[in-house]
Design an enzyme around this catalytic site. Structure first.
Site, PDB file in Angstrom:
ATOM      1  N   ASP A   1      -3.037  -3.678  -7.141  1.00 15.01           N
ATOM      2  CA  ASP A   1      -3.749  -2.896  -8.159  1.00 15.01           C
ATOM      3  C   ASP A   1      -3.014  -2.834  -9.492  1.00 15.01           C
ATOM      4  OD1 ASP A   1      -1.716  -1.345  -7.098  1.00 15.01           O
ATOM      5  OD2 ASP A   1      -3.025   0.118  -6.174  1.00 15.01           O
TER       6      ASP A   1
ATOM      7  N   ASP B   1      -3.279  11.265  -0.291  1.00  7.73           N
ATOM      8  CA  ASP B   1      -4.647  11.550   0.161  1.00  7.73           C
ATOM      9  C   ASP B   1      -5.149  10.478   1.136  1.00  7.73           C
ATOM     10  OD1 ASP B   1      -5.104   9.374  -1.502  1.00  7.73           O
ATOM     11  OD2 ASP B   1      -6.538  10.381  -2.816  1.00  7.73           O
TER      12      ASP B   1
ATOM     13  N   HIS C   1      -4.987   7.144   0.748  1.00 10.29           N
ATOM     14  CA  HIS C   1      -5.545   5.903   0.189  1.00 10.29           C
ATOM     15  C   HIS C   1      -4.603   4.712   0.370  1.00 10.29           C
ATOM     16  CE1 HIS C   1      -3.765   7.019  -4.011  1.00 10.29           C
ATOM     17  NE2 HIS C   1      -3.027   6.058  -3.502  1.00 10.29           N
TER      18      HIS C   1
ATOM     19  N   GLU D   1      -9.627   5.254  -3.245  1.00  7.94           N
ATOM     20  CA  GLU D   1      -9.658   6.703  -3.097  1.00  7.94           C
ATOM     21  C   GLU D   1     -10.702   7.106  -2.054  1.00  7.94           C
ATOM     22  OE1 GLU D   1      -7.270   8.119  -4.226  1.00  7.94           O
ATOM     23  OE2 GLU D   1      -7.042   8.169  -6.403  1.00  7.94           O
TER      24      GLU D   1
HETATM   25  C1  GLP Z   1      -0.283   4.456  -5.771  1.00  8.16           C
HETATM   26  C2  GLP Z   1      -0.511   3.003  -5.388  1.00  8.16           C
HETATM   27  C3  GLP Z   1      -0.516   2.819  -3.881  1.00  8.16           C
HETATM   28  C4  GLP Z   1       0.695   3.495  -3.279  1.00  8.16           C
HETATM   29  C5  GLP Z   1       0.660   4.973  -3.605  1.00  8.16           C
HETATM   30  C6  GLP Z   1       1.812   5.754  -3.006  1.00  8.16           C
HETATM   31  O1  GLP Z   1      -1.427   5.202  -5.647  1.00  8.16           O
HETATM   32  N1  GLP Z   1      -1.736   2.515  -5.922  1.00  8.16           N
HETATM   33  O2  GLP Z   1      -0.518   1.428  -3.576  1.00  8.16           O
HETATM   34  O3  GLP Z   1       0.709   3.301  -1.893  1.00  8.16           O
HETATM   35  O4  GLP Z   1       0.729   5.094  -5.021  1.00  8.16           O
HETATM   36  O5  GLP Z   1       2.944   5.646  -3.795  1.00  8.16           O
HETATM   37  P1  GLP Z   1       4.371   6.152  -3.382  1.00  8.16           P
HETATM   38  O6  GLP Z   1       4.911   5.107  -2.455  1.00  8.16           O
HETATM   39  O7  GLP Z   1       5.133   6.205  -4.669  1.00  8.16           O
HETATM   40  O8  GLP Z   1       4.220   7.470  -2.741  1.00  8.16           O
END
Ligand code: GLP
Length: 258
Positions: free
Chosen positions: A67, A136, A138, A143
């Site tokens: 993404d 959440d 995802h 989402e």
């Molecule tokens: C963002 C990314 C996800 C990732 C999430 C959690 O939303 N788009 O791919 O898994 O963050 O991030 P973190 O590992 O910093 O908690």
């Protein structure tokens, strides 16, 4: 689904990196799917170490990231392209043209998402997709409510995700409201999925993803549909798993069998 619970973040990162490294050693032209966020940073550090100290070779590898924020160019310090360059690509021998991150600044997002999907297909599909999990539940930026059949597209971030990710920005109002994200359907087509989950704030989401019903409200629960999904969690992230003793038992038995 394989659930591997590790004693801490370092152990989790090393174990997850081993799966990636084994694939690259076995298939030097592997197609890898990468994720951003803090969870896979340790995995990337370990891949860099394996490259520097053990000669792990990325020269023929192709990568696709999950993404990108809409509106952030690749040289923006908070863009996911910049994140990947800093945390991995600049430190290994991967040709930059082999690395793909969705464009957040295209004049035509729909066309650029279609192009991204086509690039993945033309590369032969993703062999191994690395994933984190949002608080959440995802995956990528899928989402709650994202179709389990969704493809790469523009999505609107939830307030919770904007809050979670605001720690990387100066002000919460700087966090983009939209992103380009591979869809759940795109992710499920990867031949193997590898999720890393770390920290107490992931415990509820991980439990729902692994042990709850398959639902578009927790897009990480789609991993249950995949025949080859492996989850590496540290103790804190595993805290909500009801079947934890069984997962540990499975790992113990497989170590004995090997
Ligand atoms: C963002 C990314 C996800 C990732 C999430 C959690 O939303 N788009 O791919 O898994 O963050 O991030 P973190 O590992 O910093 O908690």
């Amino acid at each position: 689904m394989d659930i591997v619970i590790c004693r801490n973040y370092d152990a989790l990162s090393r174990a997850a990196a081993r799966v990636v490294a084994d694939l690259v050693n076995h298939k030097p032209d592997a197609v890898l799917g990468f994720a951003t966020g803090s969870s896979p940073v340790g995995l990337y550090k370990e891949l860099i170490r394996l490259h520097e100290e053990e000669g792990l070779d990325f020269s023929k590898v192709t990568t696709f990231n999950l993404d990108e924020y809409v509106g952030l160019p690749g040289d923006h310090p908070q863009s996911y392209r910049h994140f990947m360059n800093q945390n991995l690509f600049d430190h290994i021998n991967i040709p930059v043209q082999n690395t793909h991150v969705p464009s957040g600044t295209s004049a035509n997002h729909a066309a650029s998402c279609e192009w991204y999907e086509k690039r993945i297909r033309d590369a032969g599909g993703i062999d191994l997709q690395v994933l984190g999990i949002g608080s959440d539940g995802h995956i990528a930026f899928n989402e709650p409510g994202s179709s389990l059949g969704s493809r790469t597209r523009m999505v609107t971030l939830t307030e919770q995700t904007i809050d979670d990710n605001s720690r990387f920005f100066k002000r919460k109002s700087d966090v983009p409201r939209h992103a380009i994200s591979m869809g759940v359907g795109t992710i499920l087509e990867a031949r193997k999925l590898l999720m890393v989950a770390s920290g107490k704030n992931k415990a509820a989401a991980l439990a729902a993803a692994v042990e709850g019903p398959i639902t578009s409200m927790i897009t990480a629960s789609a991993l249950q549909l995949h025949p080859e999904a492996i989850v590496f969690a540290d103790d804190d992230a595993a805290a909500g798993l009801k079947m934890r003793a069984y997962y540990d038992w499975i790992q113990k038995q497989s170590k004995k069998a090997n």
